[in-house]
Enzyme design. Sequence first.
Site, PDB file in Angstrom:
ATOM      1  N   GLN A  94     -41.974   1.166  -8.162  1.00 13.32           N
ATOM      2  CA  GLN A  94     -42.563   0.838  -9.463  1.00 13.32           C
ATOM      3  C   GLN A  94     -42.083  -0.493 -10.026  1.00 13.32           C
ATOM      4  OE1 GLN A  94     -40.782   4.533 -11.187  1.00 13.32           O
ATOM      5  NE2 GLN A  94     -40.640   3.324 -13.050  1.00 13.32           N
ATOM      6  N   GLN A 135     -47.415   5.788 -19.446  1.00 13.81           N
ATOM      7  CA  GLN A 135     -46.884   6.550 -18.310  1.00 13.81           C
ATOM      8  C   GLN A 135     -47.197   8.037 -18.481  1.00 13.81           C
ATOM      9  OE1 GLN A 135     -42.952   5.971 -16.299  1.00 13.81           O
ATOM     10  NE2 GLN A 135     -42.316   7.629 -17.623  1.00 13.81           N
ATOM     11  N   GLY A 151     -32.287   8.791 -25.804  1.00 13.42           N
ATOM     12  CA  GLY A 151     -33.694   9.112 -25.553  1.00 13.42           C
ATOM     13  C   GLY A 151     -33.814  10.135 -24.424  1.00 13.42           C
ATOM     14  N   HIS A 152     -33.027   9.920 -23.358  1.00 16.26           N
ATOM     15  CA  HIS A 152     -33.062  10.877 -22.244  1.00 16.26           C
ATOM     16  C   HIS A 152     -32.454  12.217 -22.645  1.00 16.26           C
ATOM     17  CE1 HIS A 152     -32.791   6.902 -20.042  1.00 16.26           C
ATOM     18  NE2 HIS A 152     -33.857   7.428 -19.502  1.00 16.26           N
ATOM     19  N   GLY A 199     -41.123  11.331 -22.020  1.00 19.34           N
ATOM     20  CA  GLY A 199     -41.060  10.756 -23.359  1.00 19.34           C
ATOM     21  C   GLY A 199     -42.371  10.075 -23.743  1.00 19.34           C
ATOM     22  N   ASP A 240     -42.876   5.857 -23.355  1.00 23.50           N
ATOM     23  CA  ASP A 240     -43.740   5.238 -22.347  1.00 23.50           C
ATOM     24  C   ASP A 240     -45.050   5.998 -22.387  1.00 23.50           C
ATOM     25  OD1 ASP A 240     -41.947   3.259 -21.280  1.00 23.50           O
ATOM     26  OD2 ASP A 240     -40.786   4.943 -20.524  1.00 23.50           O
ATOM     27  N   ARG A 259     -33.494  -2.552 -23.488  1.00 19.22           N
ATOM     28  CA  ARG A 259     -34.077  -3.825 -23.893  1.00 19.22           C
ATOM     29  C   ARG A 259     -33.907  -4.038 -25.404  1.00 19.22           C
ATOM     30  NH1 ARG A 259     -37.606  -6.520 -20.491  1.00 19.22           N
ATOM     31  NH2 ARG A 259     -37.917  -4.707 -19.215  1.00 19.22           N
ATOM     32  N   LEU A 278     -28.621   6.490 -18.603  1.00 20.45           N
ATOM     33  CA  LEU A 278     -29.100   7.459 -19.598  1.00 20.45           C
ATOM     34  C   LEU A 278     -28.618   7.124 -21.004  1.00 20.45           C
ATOM     35  CD1 LEU A 278     -28.559  10.709 -17.504  1.00 20.45           C
ATOM     36  CD2 LEU A 278     -30.611   9.290 -17.705  1.00 20.45           C
ATOM     37  N   HIS A 279     -29.478   7.374 -21.967  1.00 20.73           N
ATOM     38  CA  HIS A 279     -29.126   7.199 -23.377  1.00 20.73           C
ATOM     39  C   HIS A 279     -29.702   8.355 -24.188  1.00 20.73           C
ATOM     40  CE1 HIS A 279     -33.240   5.823 -23.793  1.00 20.73           C
ATOM     41  NE2 HIS A 279     -33.024   4.829 -22.944  1.00 20.73           N
TER      42      HIS A 279
HETATM   43  O1  PAF Z   1     -39.714   6.703 -17.027  1.00 18.29           O
HETATM   44  C1  PAF Z   1     -38.980   6.521 -16.036  1.00 18.29           C
HETATM   45  O2  PAF Z   1     -37.752   6.438 -16.120  1.00 18.29           O
HETATM   46  C2  PAF Z   1     -39.615   6.398 -14.656  1.00 18.29           C
HETATM   47  O3  PAF Z   1     -40.811   5.710 -14.729  1.00 18.29           O
HETATM   48  C3  PAF Z   1     -39.771   7.754 -13.961  1.00 18.29           C
HETATM   49  C4  PAF Z   1     -40.727   8.670 -14.714  1.00 18.29           C
HETATM   50  C5  PAF Z   1     -38.422   8.419 -13.810  1.00 18.29           C
HETATM   51  C6  PAF Z   1     -40.355   7.551 -12.563  1.00 18.29           C
HETATM   52  O4  PAF Z   1     -39.520   6.773 -11.760  1.00 18.29           O
END
Ligand code: PAF
Length: 280
Positions: free
Chosen positions: A62, A156, A37-38, A150, A153, A190, A34-35
């Site tokens: 994934q 996503q 952003g989270h 967020g 992504d 990254r 976690l950083h």
């Molecule tokens: O964004 C992420 O960290 C992942 O893709 C998520 C949404 C937790 C699904 O594993």
Amino acid sequence: VPDVITTLARWRAQLDGVRASGASIGLTMTMGALHAGHTSLFERAATECDVAVATIFVNPLQFNDAADFERYDVDLDADLALAGAAGVSMVLAPSTAEMWPRWPQSTSTVHVPGLADRFEGADRPGHFDGVAAVVAKVLGRTGQCTAYFGEKDFQQLCVVRRMVDDLALDVEVVGCPTVREHDGLALSSRNAALVLSRALRAGADALEGGQPVADAEQVMRSVVSDEPLVALAYASVVDPATLASPSHVAVGMCVRLLIAGVVDGVRLIDNVEAVVGAAR
Ligand code: PAF
């Protein structure tokens, strides 16, 4: 520190209890490491909902590259401390076997046609099917809630929104703006890693401009210290044959700059050559 739940059954039972008390639930899904952003998502969930909860699960479905999955390292204690400080009261941190009992045998995934096939999906076949699968499963087991994703992504977020709509999941999806550093870079491991090559470049420039070794090392350290996500291991100018610190350097002498740091639990190393220049 948040309560840690390791089974989907217990997660559901706890959250049913929260809802029964009339409280609203704000969910953030993460893969740990976690950083800031989270934490911005956690804080938003905690502000807008009565109870903020999060998941920490490195989802094997994934990763289209198995080695990437193996390398993914989570420091649960550090992550829990960060989540707790940002207002999260409960974390689902299941084992892979709890989340995906059949994995690595074939496991159901969710394909969101069109949205999942372009851009990142084109370069990483199956990636979004795995993302959509774990999000669908977690949202299903969480039940009615607001889920924070967020915009970093962005694809996503689009895939998740469409899936939630198509499958009529009982969730309100909220997209949250990207947290950026002062130089505009989005926060992620990254990007944080790029600071190592920037530091090497700055150190080499200093030496080539005739600055002393100690100053070049100081320049490297200070470049890295601007990046909160990187823990510097060393930043050193060395004699390329002996790896010893050169006691004195002459113009035209060839040296090597070595750097190492830890970014989100992953150790990275890099180096460049520099030719000592005359003082300007
Ligand atoms: O964004 C992420 O960290 C992942 O893709 C998520 C949404 C937790 C699904 O594993």
